[in-house]
Design a protein around this motif. Structure first.
Motif, mmCIF file in Angstrom:
data_model
loop_
_atom_site.group_PDB
_atom_site.id
_atom_site.type_symbol
_atom_site.label_atom_id
_atom_site.label_comp_id
_atom_site.label_asym_id
_atom_site.label_seq_id
_atom_site.Cartn_x
_atom_site.Cartn_y
_atom_site.Cartn_z
ATOM 1 N N ASP A 66 -5.725 11.405 1.159
ATOM 2 C CA ASP A 66 -6.747 11.871 3.119
ATOM 3 C C ASP A 66 -6.855 13.819 2.009
ATOM 4 O O ASP A 66 -5.533 13.360 1.482
ATOM 5 N N SER A 80 0.841 -0.872 -0.384
ATOM 6 C CA SER A 80 0.307 -0.037 0.226
ATOM 7 C C SER A 80 0.593 0.846 -0.178
ATOM 8 O O SER A 80 1.543 1.191 0.503
ATOM 9 N N GLU A 110 -14.436 7.721 -2.298
ATOM 10 C CA GLU A 110 -14.246 8.022 -0.869
ATOM 11 C C GLU A 110 -14.981 6.659 0.068
ATOM 12 O O GLU A 110 -15.699 5.965 -0.251
ATOM 13 N N GLU A 111 -14.251 6.594 1.097
ATOM 14 C CA GLU A 111 -14.484 6.045 1.864
ATOM 15 C C GLU A 111 -14.396 6.077 3.336
ATOM 16 O O GLU A 111 -15.310 5.225 4.335
ATOM 17 N N PHE A 146 -10.485 7.417 -7.967
ATOM 18 C CA PHE A 146 -11.059 6.472 -5.916
ATOM 19 C C PHE A 146 -12.696 6.815 -5.110
ATOM 20 O O PHE A 146 -13.120 7.634 -5.963
ATOM 21 N N GLN A 172 -3.644 4.940 -0.878
ATOM 22 C CA GLN A 172 -4.496 5.742 0.202
ATOM 23 C C GLN A 172 -4.365 7.489 -0.237
ATOM 24 O O GLN A 172 -3.137 7.452 -0.715
ATOM 25 N N ARG A 197 -12.294 10.150 8.517
ATOM 26 C CA ARG A 197 -11.744 9.812 10.281
ATOM 27 C C ARG A 197 -11.548 10.962 10.797
ATOM 28 O O ARG A 197 -10.791 12.051 10.655
ATOM 29 N N CYS A 210 -10.584 10.274 3.591
ATOM 30 C CA CYS A 210 -10.412 9.157 3.374
ATOM 31 C C CYS A 210 -10.361 8.240 2.225
ATOM 32 O O CYS A 210 -11.920 7.921 1.905
ATOM 33 N N PHE A 211 -9.561 8.514 1.211
ATOM 34 C CA PHE A 211 -9.982 7.875 -0.153
ATOM 35 C C PHE A 211 -9.159 7.026 -0.907
ATOM 36 O O PHE A 211 -7.692 6.924 -0.207
ATOM 37 N N GLY A 212 -9.254 5.374 -1.083
ATOM 38 C CA GLY A 212 -8.848 4.679 -1.117
ATOM 39 C C GLY A 212 -9.104 4.549 -2.779
ATOM 40 O O GLY A 212 -9.990 4.711 -3.695
ATOM 41 N N ARG A 256 -2.558 -1.082 -3.259
ATOM 42 C CA ARG A 256 -3.566 -0.578 -2.319
ATOM 43 C C ARG A 256 -3.068 1.276 -2.199
ATOM 44 O O ARG A 256 -2.015 1.527 -2.006
ATOM 45 N N VAL A 294 0.924 5.655 0.494
ATOM 46 C CA VAL A 294 0.410 7.256 0.474
ATOM 47 C C VAL A 294 0.457 8.212 -0.394
ATOM 48 O O VAL A 294 1.240 8.486 -0.753
#
Length: 182
Positions: A135, A92, A154-155, A152, A133, A158, A173-175, A131, A94
């Protein structure tokens, strides 16, 4: 591995060097650029030099990568983008990016993010990535739009997961998964 140089029709993504100190200083001393950032505006050119060292150490120590975003026609640095960190075990990373306001709304960041995401998912970086991520601080609609354009999802939010400039920040958070990327 040598530092990967990436190209799109309009931009080149390459390594940030000492010659970029003034351009980086101009970028990160601009209040509009750092509005949502976890750092204060630069006030001294040595801060830009230190950031360049940090970016290059990130790559040399295989912890992540940060590219300069340059206009292809002039080679002018207009921003930076890359993986602020990656985790080889978890596959993963960022992602983060910034751009000088003179170039906002022209699709340069979308081009850059698409290019580095594609490169990562094709396995062309020192770390295998499944993955990615991102933010965003609530209210950063332009950054959210870039992420959604690239694919991406939207998850969630946080709550108060960031703290800088003497306050807590909610982060959206986006993934993006390798299997979802088109």
């Amino acid at each position: 591995m040598d530092f990967p140089i990436l190209n799109t029709p309009r931009i080149v993504l390459d390594q940030v060097t000492a010659a970029d100190s003034m351009a980086l200083f101009e970028l990160f001393s601009n209040q509009s650029v750092i509005k949502y950032y976890d750092l204060e505006a630069m006030t001294d050119l040595t801060q830009a030099s230190n950031l360049i060292t940090l970016f290059n150490d990130l790559f040399n120590e295989n912890l992540g990568i940060r590219w300069a975003i340059r206009l292809k026609k002039s080679n002018k640095l207009i921003g930076t983008c890359g993986f602020n960190s990656w985790n080889a075990k978890m596959q993963s990373a960022v992602i983060g990016y910034d751009l000088h306001p003179d170039y906002w709304g022209k699709g340069y960041v979308t081009d850059a993010v698409n290019c580095i995401v594609k490169t990562a998912f094709e396995g062309k970086l020192p770390c295998s990535i499944h993955r990615i991520q991102a933010d965003t601080v609530l209210g950063n609609a332009a950054s959210e739009a870039v992420l959604l354009k690239v694919g991406f999802k939207e998850e969630g939010i946080r709550r108060q997961s960031g703290y800088w400039k003497n306050q807590f920040h909610d982060l959206k958070c986006f993934g993006l998964l390798k299997t979802e990327y088109i």
